[in-house]
Write an enzyme that holds these catalytic residues in place. Structure first.
Site, PDB file in Angstrom:
ATOM      1  N   ASP A   1      23.763  63.387-117.425  1.00 16.74           N
ATOM      2  CA  ASP A   1      22.685  64.327-117.108  1.00 16.74           C
ATOM      3  C   ASP A   1      22.038  64.907-118.362  1.00 16.74           C
ATOM      4  O   ASP A   1      20.867  65.283-118.347  1.00 16.74           O
ATOM      5  CB  ASP A   1      23.190  65.466-116.212  1.00 16.74           C
ATOM      6  CG  ASP A   1      23.097  65.103-114.731  1.00 16.74           C
ATOM      7  OD1 ASP A   1      22.144  64.379-114.361  1.00 16.74           O
ATOM      8  OD2 ASP A   1      23.977  65.512-113.949  1.00 16.74           O
TER       9      ASP A   1
ATOM     10  N   GLU B   1      38.227  72.702-107.935  1.00 17.56           N
ATOM     11  CA  GLU B   1      38.168  72.757-109.395  1.00 17.56           C
ATOM     12  C   GLU B   1      36.940  73.472-109.948  1.00 17.56           C
ATOM     13  O   GLU B   1      36.903  73.831-111.110  1.00 17.56           O
ATOM     14  CB  GLU B   1      38.297  71.354-110.022  1.00 17.56           C
ATOM     15  CG  GLU B   1      37.326  70.339-109.525  1.00 17.56           C
ATOM     16  CD  GLU B   1      37.909  69.514-108.372  1.00 17.56           C
ATOM     17  OE1 GLU B   1      37.693  68.314-108.366  1.00 17.56           O
ATOM     18  OE2 GLU B   1      38.555  70.077-107.483  1.00 17.56           O
TER      19      GLU B   1
ATOM     20  N   PRO C   1      24.178  72.203 -92.501  1.00 19.00           N
ATOM     21  CA  PRO C   1      24.950  72.066 -93.748  1.00 19.00           C
ATOM     22  C   PRO C   1      24.463  73.033 -94.832  1.00 19.00           C
ATOM     23  O   PRO C   1      25.275  73.586 -95.581  1.00 19.00           O
ATOM     24  CB  PRO C   1      24.705  70.606 -94.157  1.00 19.00           C
ATOM     25  CG  PRO C   1      24.347  69.906 -92.886  1.00 19.00           C
ATOM     26  CD  PRO C   1      23.614  70.920 -92.055  1.00 19.00           C
TER      27      PRO C   1
ATOM     28  N   GLY D   1      28.685  48.242-125.650  1.00 17.87           N
ATOM     29  CA  GLY D   1      29.818  47.995-124.771  1.00 17.87           C
ATOM     30  C   GLY D   1      31.118  47.937-125.553  1.00 17.87           C
ATOM     31  O   GLY D   1      31.116  47.857-126.783  1.00 17.87           O
TER      32      GLY D   1
ATOM     33  N   CYS E   1      23.967  48.066-130.802  1.00 21.48           N
ATOM     34  CA  CYS E   1      25.389  48.302-131.075  1.00 21.48           C
ATOM     35  C   CYS E   1      26.192  47.017-130.842  1.00 21.48           C
ATOM     36  O   CYS E   1      26.114  46.113-131.662  1.00 21.48           O
ATOM     37  CB  CYS E   1      25.894  49.487-130.256  1.00 21.48           C
ATOM     38  SG  CYS E   1      27.285  50.293-131.045  1.00 21.48           S
TER      39      CYS E   1
ATOM     40  N   HIS F   1      22.268  53.683-131.495  1.00 24.11           N
ATOM     41  CA  HIS F   1      21.754  53.699-130.120  1.00 24.11           C
ATOM     42  C   HIS F   1      20.400  54.426-130.059  1.00 24.11           C
ATOM     43  O   HIS F   1      20.363  55.630-129.808  1.00 24.11           O
ATOM     44  CB  HIS F   1      22.733  54.433-129.201  1.00 24.11           C
ATOM     45  CG  HIS F   1      23.976  53.674-128.927  1.00 24.11           C
ATOM     46  ND1 HIS F   1      24.096  52.785-127.890  1.00 24.11           N
ATOM     47  CD2 HIS F   1      25.178  53.666-129.562  1.00 24.11           C
ATOM     48  CE1 HIS F   1      25.309  52.271-127.881  1.00 24.11           C
ATOM     49  NE2 HIS F   1      25.983  52.782-128.894  1.00 24.11           N
TER      50      HIS F   1
ATOM     51  N   GLU G   1      18.267  54.481-127.853  1.00 29.81           N
ATOM     52  CA  GLU G   1      17.887  54.950-126.513  1.00 29.81           C
ATOM     53  C   GLU G   1      18.088  56.453-126.343  1.00 29.81           C
ATOM     54  O   GLU G   1      17.399  57.086-125.544  1.00 29.81           O
ATOM     55  CB  GLU G   1      18.656  54.189-125.430  1.00 29.81           C
ATOM     56  CG  GLU G   1      20.162  54.425-125.344  1.00 29.81           C
ATOM     57  CD  GLU G   1      20.973  53.477-126.231  1.00 29.81           C
ATOM     58  OE1 GLU G   1      20.425  52.980-127.234  1.00 29.81           O
ATOM     59  OE2 GLU G   1      22.166  53.264-125.938  1.00 29.81           O
TER      60      GLU G   1
END
Ligand code: GLN
Length: 536
Positions: A73, A152, A192, A355, A382, A508, A510
């Site tokens: 996020d 939690e 709800p 990755g 990367c 990276h 991005e």
């Protein structure tokens, strides 16, 4: 400076209804009114950070400039509000407990019993006040992960309740819920939401704004019902509409006058109205129509969230250049010597993203080989740069079996290796090369044309590096080492000579890409793909 304000975004009913996008969109509309905004996310799980979690659990790990491995996020936040966030913008229960327990061991509680309230809640509050103080932003937006009622997340609700009582006029609570439709009748149900409201009230929190997610328009009667049962003016109820582009959400909120309502509640006077620029951007994005088919080759194919920022950067760069980027995720495990030419033949460009681990590596190496030999645009990020190095040294320089030590400890040619200072590290959490590092760019290279600068800063997240012993072999194979770290000379960027576009980087890019300011390397890749396809 006028008093700083706090907006807390919580969720009810179910997760996964776009709470992060809603929070980021509120950030955008506030920015467009001339306020400075800083954002933060609390995640109630016990990992210290998501850095060690599998992408299957968590999607992408977003990296901040100061090397925080954070929730995805934060990527939305940075893209929407265009502010570089920090480690303190991503806080987990694990981190909070770690801080409290470290203090306990140091004796800082002076013999007192250490408890969730007040010690955990105090530490949570400290995190909010800390970003308030260092960011000096007009408004701090804090999203609480999970949904209200989770065991939690309780300390977070208690902490934000206390922040409200400490700053009664300066806090706004936004609650996002789902208004489901009953299949068959398509009737929207508010129950709800009412339950979620009651749960919030149990914690002593009265929401000021409801953001409703529904598949059908929220009618006046639904609005009246929620307004009545949840004790909230109708103006405080907005719908999070299903939009073609996520960047339309702030505009939709503004159309529903959420900007006005927030200003009234928090007694803010807008300083400007810059929303036209965002609107123009969205209009431009929607006009993009020339299709580019890009293959993204990795191992988390069924999980596009694992590459979220890469996806966004690709699409946004495309839109800015008038292209609609269609990303096809190819499972690198399925690509082999026998089928790679066939499997890769229909694409306008190839991107191999970051990755970890050996699975699917050979398919990525073949992708690099295919793009290189067939003059197709290649962009390696990367791991995508590391596989390109392996491809070139194996197939051009004939170093048979060349590999990364990550995948073959005993390789004869360890062309990608771990640095000495990292060799004895046993912990896996937080021990990578992380966050901002400088990169010096070689003159007259493609990289220098792309960045138009001789020194750049980009974010990193990796453990392995190009082995300096093989730099010469790379250069002899037609590689230009176009970016290096100015202090250590580590390889940061490579490009392949005499190729329309074969560029890869160890960092990276991005993470710094913004919809209205796409990262230069993505833009260059998209332009190259477009040129190869449409200007033949
Ligand atoms: N696994 C590689 C490394 O640790 C690449 C990491 C990445 O792509 N983010 O260096």
């Amino acid at each position: 400076m006028s008093k700083q304000k706090y907006i807390f975004v919580t969720g009810g009913v179910v997760s996964g209804i776009g709470k992060g996008i809603s929070a980021a969109s509120i950030g955008r509309i506030l920015k467009d009114m001339g306020f400075s905004v800083f954002m933060q996310k609390f995640d109630p799980y016990l990992n210290i950070d998501p850095g060690t979690m599998s992408p299957y659990q968590h999607g992408e790990v977003f990296v901040t400039k100061d090397g925080g491995e954070t929730d995805l996020d934060l990527g939305h936040y940075e893209r929407f509000i265009d502010v570089e966030l920090t480690k303190d913008s991503s806080v987990t229960s694990g981190k909070i407990y770690d801080l409290v327990l470290t203090k306990e061991r140091r004796g800082e509680f002076e013999g007192r019993t250490v408890q969730v309230i007040p010690h955990i809640t105090d530490e949570i509050k400290n995190k909010v006040y800390k970003v308030r103080d260092f960011s000096k932003a007009d408004i701090i937006i804090t999203e609480i992960g999970g949904t209200v009622g989770d065991i939690e997340s309780q300390p977070y609700f208690e902490a934000i309740r206390q922040i409200h009582s400490e700053n009664p006029d300066d806090v706004l609570f936004v609650h996002t819920t789902l208004v489901p439709a009953i299949p068959g009748s398509n009737e929207l149900k508010t129950k709800p939401t009412q339950h979620s409201y009651k749960q919030m009230m149990n914690y002593g929190i009265q929401p000021d704004v409801f953001v409703l997610r529904a598949d059908y328009p929220i009618t006046e009667s639904i609005r009246s019902k929620i307004s009545l049962f949840c004790d909230i003016p109708k103006e405080g109820i907005v719908q999070s509409e299903n939009c073609d582009l996520i960047y339309e959400v702030p505009l939709s909120f503004k159309r529903q006058k959420l900007d006005k309502f927030i200003c009234e509640k928090l007694k803010l006077t807008p300083k400007s109205d810059k929303s036209n620029k965002w609107q123009d951007m969205v209009d431009k994005f929607k006009k993009a129509d020339k299709v580019l088919n890009i293959a993204m080759v990795g191992k988390y194919i069924e999980l596009p969230d694992a590459y979220l920022s890469v996806n966004e950067a690709l699409k946004d760069s495309g839109y800015n250049e008038g292209y609609k980027v269609s990303i096809k995720y190819l499972d690198s495990e399925k690509i082999n010597e026998d089928n790679y030419e066939k499997m890769l033949s229909d694409f306008d460009g190839f991107l191999v993203p970051g990755g970890f681990g050996e699975r699917g590596i050979e398919g990525m190496i073949l992708t690099s080989k295919y793009a290189r030999e067939n003059n197709k645009a290649y962009f390696g990020i990367c791991l995508g740069m590391q596989v390109a190095v392996i491809d070139i040294l194996r197939n051009v320089k004939s170093l048979e079996g060349a590999n990364s030590v990550e995948f073959d400890k005993d390789t004869k040619y360890p062309v990608i290796d771990i640095m000495e200072d990292k060799k004895n590290i046993k912990n896996i959490g937080g021990t990578l090369r992380l966050g901002d590092w400088q990169c010096k760019i070689k003159e007259n290279s493609k990289a220098s044309e792309i960045y138009n600068s001789d020194m750049i800063v980009e974010r990193h997240r990796h453990r392995y590096e190009v082995n300096e012993l093989f730099k010469k072999d790379l250069e002899e194979s037609g590689v230009i080492i176009s970016g290096v770290n100015p202090q250590s000379d580590l390889v940061e960027m490579i490009e392949y000579k005499d190729h329309p576009h074969f560029v890869a980087c160890q960092f990276h890019p991005e993470f710094k890409s913004r919809p209205n300011k796409p990262a230069p390397l993505f833009n260059a890749f998209i332009k190259a793909c477009g040129k190869l396809k449409y200007e033949k």
